[in-house]
Design an enzyme around this catalytic site. Structure first.
Site, PDB file in Angstrom:
ATOM      1  N   LYS A   1      57.788  40.730 -71.619  1.00 42.04           N
ATOM      2  CA  LYS A   1      58.271  41.906 -71.822  1.00 42.04           C
ATOM      3  C   LYS A   1      59.683  42.309 -71.468  1.00 42.04           C
ATOM      4  O   LYS A   1      60.492  43.020 -72.166  1.00 42.04           O
ATOM      5  CB  LYS A   1      57.642  42.914 -70.864  1.00 42.04           C
ATOM      6  CG  LYS A   1      57.993  44.587 -71.082  1.00 42.04           C
ATOM      7  CD  LYS A   1      57.855  44.890 -72.318  1.00 42.04           C
ATOM      8  CE  LYS A   1      58.668  46.716 -72.429  1.00 42.04           C
ATOM      9  NZ  LYS A   1      58.818  46.797 -73.426  1.00 42.04           N
TER      10      LYS A   1
ATOM     11  N   LYS B   1      66.183  50.833 -65.938  1.00 45.68           N
ATOM     12  CA  LYS B   1      65.145  50.317 -64.778  1.00 45.68           C
ATOM     13  C   LYS B   1      64.799  48.949 -65.629  1.00 45.68           C
ATOM     14  O   LYS B   1      64.963  47.884 -64.505  1.00 45.68           O
ATOM     15  CB  LYS B   1      63.911  51.075 -64.970  1.00 45.68           C
ATOM     16  CG  LYS B   1      62.735  50.475 -64.176  1.00 45.68           C
ATOM     17  CD  LYS B   1      61.339  50.744 -64.223  1.00 45.68           C
ATOM     18  CE  LYS B   1      61.046  50.655 -65.914  1.00 45.68           C
ATOM     19  NZ  LYS B   1      59.887  50.744 -66.501  1.00 45.68           N
TER      20      LYS B   1
HETATM   21  P1  NAP Z   1      57.363  58.850 -68.468  1.00 44.63           P
HETATM   22  O1  NAP Z   1      56.534  58.938 -70.252  1.00 44.63           O
HETATM   23  O2  NAP Z   1      58.408  58.979 -67.768  1.00 44.63           O
HETATM   24  O3  NAP Z   1      56.015  58.867 -67.565  1.00 44.63           O
HETATM   25  C1  NAP Z   1      55.315  58.289 -66.544  1.00 44.63           C
HETATM   26  C2  NAP Z   1      54.284  58.495 -65.800  1.00 44.63           C
HETATM   27  O4  NAP Z   1      54.192  57.585 -64.739  1.00 44.63           O
HETATM   28  C3  NAP Z   1      53.826  59.803 -65.762  1.00 44.63           C
HETATM   29  O5  NAP Z   1      52.687  59.934 -66.256  1.00 44.63           O
HETATM   30  C4  NAP Z   1      54.176  59.816 -63.837  1.00 44.63           C
HETATM   31  O6  NAP Z   1      53.493  60.803 -63.419  1.00 44.63           O
HETATM   32  C5  NAP Z   1      54.023  58.552 -63.771  1.00 44.63           C
HETATM   33  N1  NAP Z   1      54.173  58.553 -61.744  1.00 44.63           N
HETATM   34  C6  NAP Z   1      55.652  58.134 -62.431  1.00 44.63           C
HETATM   35  N2  NAP Z   1      56.082  57.809 -60.834  1.00 44.63           N
HETATM   36  C7  NAP Z   1      54.476  57.901 -60.190  1.00 44.63           C
HETATM   37  C8  NAP Z   1      53.645  57.402 -58.522  1.00 44.63           C
HETATM   38  N3  NAP Z   1      54.145  57.178 -57.914  1.00 44.63           N
HETATM   39  N4  NAP Z   1      52.345  57.559 -58.879  1.00 44.63           N
HETATM   40  C9  NAP Z   1      51.478  57.479 -60.047  1.00 44.63           C
HETATM   41  N5  NAP Z   1      52.226  58.353 -61.046  1.00 44.63           N
HETATM   42  C10 NAP Z   1      53.399  57.894 -61.413  1.00 44.63           C
HETATM   43  O7  NAP Z   1      57.304  56.808 -69.054  1.00 44.63           O
HETATM   44  P2  NAP Z   1      56.457  56.003 -70.778  1.00 44.63           P
HETATM   45  O8  NAP Z   1      57.713  56.551 -71.816  1.00 44.63           O
HETATM   46  O9  NAP Z   1      55.159  56.772 -71.223  1.00 44.63           O
HETATM   47  O10 NAP Z   1      56.482  55.199 -69.952  1.00 44.63           O
HETATM   48  C11 NAP Z   1      55.806  54.015 -69.235  1.00 44.63           C
HETATM   49  C12 NAP Z   1      55.885  52.895 -69.044  1.00 44.63           C
HETATM   50  O11 NAP Z   1      55.568  52.148 -70.755  1.00 44.63           O
HETATM   51  C13 NAP Z   1      56.956  52.745 -68.187  1.00 44.63           C
HETATM   52  O12 NAP Z   1      57.287  51.034 -67.155  1.00 44.63           O
HETATM   53  C14 NAP Z   1      58.051  52.627 -69.631  1.00 44.63           C
HETATM   54  O13 NAP Z   1      59.182  50.912 -69.387  1.00 44.63           O
HETATM   55  C15 NAP Z   1      57.131  51.274 -70.239  1.00 44.63           C
HETATM   56  N6  NAP Z   1      57.444  51.441 -71.822  1.00 44.63           N
HETATM   57  C16 NAP Z   1      57.694  52.899 -72.377  1.00 44.63           C
HETATM   58  C17 NAP Z   1      57.617  52.701 -73.738  1.00 44.63           C
HETATM   59  C18 NAP Z   1      58.296  54.096 -74.206  1.00 44.63           C
HETATM   60  O14 NAP Z   1      59.175  54.010 -75.431  1.00 44.63           O
HETATM   61  N7  NAP Z   1      58.743  55.156 -73.367  1.00 44.63           N
HETATM   62  C19 NAP Z   1      57.534  51.356 -74.288  1.00 44.63           C
HETATM   63  C20 NAP Z   1      57.381  50.351 -74.049  1.00 44.63           C
HETATM   64  C21 NAP Z   1      56.923  49.722 -72.465  1.00 44.63           C
HETATM   65  P3  NAP Z   1      54.090  62.419 -63.735  1.00 44.63           P
HETATM   66  O15 NAP Z   1      54.064  62.686 -64.773  1.00 44.63           O
HETATM   67  O16 NAP Z   1      53.368  63.009 -62.500  1.00 44.63           O
HETATM   68  O17 NAP Z   1      55.743  62.056 -63.728  1.00 44.63           O
END
Ligand code: NAP
Length: 295
Positions: free
Chosen positions: A173, A241
Site C-alpha cells: 500500500k 499521513k
Molecule cells: P475518514 O473518513 O477520515 O474516517 C476515519 C475514521 O477513523 C472515522 O470513523 C474516525 O472516527 C476513525 N478514527 C480516527 N481516529 C480514531 C481513534 N483514535 N479511535 C477510533 N476511531 C478513530 O477516513 P477514510 O477516508 O474512511 O480512510 C480510512 C483509512 O483508509 C485511512 O487509513 C486512509 O488512509 C485509508 N484509505 C482511504 C482512501 C480514501 O480515498 N478515502 C483510500 C484508500 C485508503 P470519528 O468519526 O470519530 O472521527
C-alpha cells in the site's frame, strides 16, 4: 470453529471508506454490527436496522471477523488496545486502514496474544470504488486465514491480491500510494504550468487523457480539478499521513526519494492552508497560490 464460513462481521470506523464497506457487506448478506468513535456516524446504520455496538468490546464479543478502517497508526493502536481487552479466540481481525509497518506488526502480535488471527488488508481505490464494491485489497497474512475471509472481501472489492505474510499488504500500500501522491501532484503542476504558458487547462487535460498517459485516476481527478470540485474522496490529510509513512520507511531502508520529499512539502503547505479535509486534488490550490494566481 476455525474453518466455518464467516457470518457475523464487525466494522470499526465508519468514515468515507468504512461506511461504504460496511453497507456493502450487509447488502451481500453478512450479519453486520458496527461501531464508531463518534456515534453520529452509526445513525444511518441504526436507521436501516443494522446493529450498533456501544463499545469495541461489545462488537468483538458479537462477531467472528472484525474489519478496522480508521485514520492511521495511532488510531489503529487505540482500537487494538480496546479489542484485545476481550479474548479473540478464533476471531479474524482485518485491518484495512493505511498504517506504518510497525503498527501493523504490533497489531498482529497483540491480536495473536489475545488468541485471534490478523490480516493487513489496506485498499487501493477511493470513495467511489468503496461505494461500488470495486476496491483492490492488498493483503498480508496467512493464506488459510485469507481464504476464510475471501467471500467477505469479495463483497467489498473487485480484486484481492495476496502480497505475502503479515506486513506485506502495508508495504504494498505504501508503494502504491507513493505513485498516487506523486502522480496527482504532477497533474496539479501540469495544470498550473499550462495556464502560465498560455494554454487552456481543458485542452491540456484532454491531451493527457487522450494519450498513453490516460488512466481512470487522471481522468477523474482532472475532471474534478477543472470543475474546482475538491469535496473529499481521498482527504488530503490522509495522503499527507501516507507520504510521511512512506518517507519514514524509506529512511529506515535506504531508499532515496527526492521527488516524494518535495511533494511532501507541497502537501504540508496545503495542510498549513487548512485544506486537510478537502480532497487530495486541493493541492492544486496551493500550487496556484505559490505561482501567484489570485484566489
Ligand atoms: P475518514 O473518513 O477520515 O474516517 C476515519 C475514521 O477513523 C472515522 O470513523 C474516525 O472516527 C476513525 N478514527 C480516527 N481516529 C480514531 C481513534 N483514535 N479511535 C477510533 N476511531 C478513530 O477516513 P477514510 O477516508 O474512511 O480512510 C480510512 C483509512 O483508509 C485511512 O487509513 C486512509 O488512509 C485509508 N484509505 C482511504 C482512501 C480514501 O480515498 N478515502 C483510500 C484508500 C485508503 P470519528 O468519526 O470519530 O472521527
Amino acid at each position: 470453529m476455525h474453518n466455518t464460513p464467516l457470518k457475523h462481521i464487525g466494522f470499526i470506523g465508519l468514515g468515507i471508506m468504512g461506511r461504504a464497506m460496511a453497507f456493502n457487506a450487509a447488502r451481500a448478506g453478512f450479519a453486520v454490527t458496527v461501531t464508531n468513535r463518534s456515534p453520529d456516524k452509526t445513525i444511518p446504520f441504526a436507521e436501516q436496522g443494522i446493529p450498533v455496538a456501544a463499545t469495541i468490546q461489545d462488537l468483538a464479543k458479537a462477531c467472528e471477523a472484525i474489519v478496522i478502517m480508521v485514520t492511521g497508526p495511532e488510531a489503529l493502536d487505540e482500537v487494538v488496545h480496546a479489542l484485545t481487552r476481550v479474548p479473540l479466540t478464533d476471531k479474524v481481525i482485518i485491518n484495512c486502514s493505511t498504517v506504518s509497518l510497525a503498527a501493523t506488526l504490533a497489531a498482529g502480535a497483540a491480536i495473536a496474544q489475545a488468541g485471534g488471527s490478523c490480516l493487513d488488508a489496506p485498499v487501493s481505490g477511493s470513495k467511489i470504488p468503496a461505494e461500488t464494491a470495486k476496491l483492490v485489497f492488498l493483503v498480508g497474512g496467512d493464506a488459510n486465514t485469507l481464504e476464510r475471509c475471501h467471500p467477505l472481501l469479495a463483497a467489498m472489492g473487485s480484486t484481492i491480491l495476496h502480497c505475502g505474510p503479515l506486513g506485506d499488504g502495508t508495504r504494498m500500500k505504501l508503494a502504491v500510494n507513493l505513485m498516487l501522491a506523486n502522480t496527482l501532484h504532477a497533474l496539479s503542476e501540469t495544470l498550473v504550468f499550462a495556464e502560465k504558458i498560455g494554454l487552456d487547462r481543458r485542452a491540456v487535460a484532454n491531451a493527457i487523457n487522450s494519450g498513453v498517459m490516460a488512466s481512470p485516476l487522471l481522468k477523474m481527478k482532472s475532471d474534478a480539478m477543472l470543475k474546482r470540485d475538491f469535496a473529499p474522496h481521498f482527504p488530503l490529510d490522509l495522503v499527507f499521513k501516507d507520504i510521511n509513512l512512506i518517507l519514514d520507511e524509506a529512511g529506515k531502508n535506504g531508499a532515496v526519494l527526492p521527488a516524494t520529499s518535495a511533494v511532501r512539502e507541497s502537501f504540508n503547505s496545503a495542510m498549513a492552508h487548512g485544506r486537510g479535509r478537502e480532497d487530495i486534488g486541493a493541492v492544486l490550490q496551493t500550487l496556484e497560490l505559490m505561482s501567484g494566481f489570485k484566489p
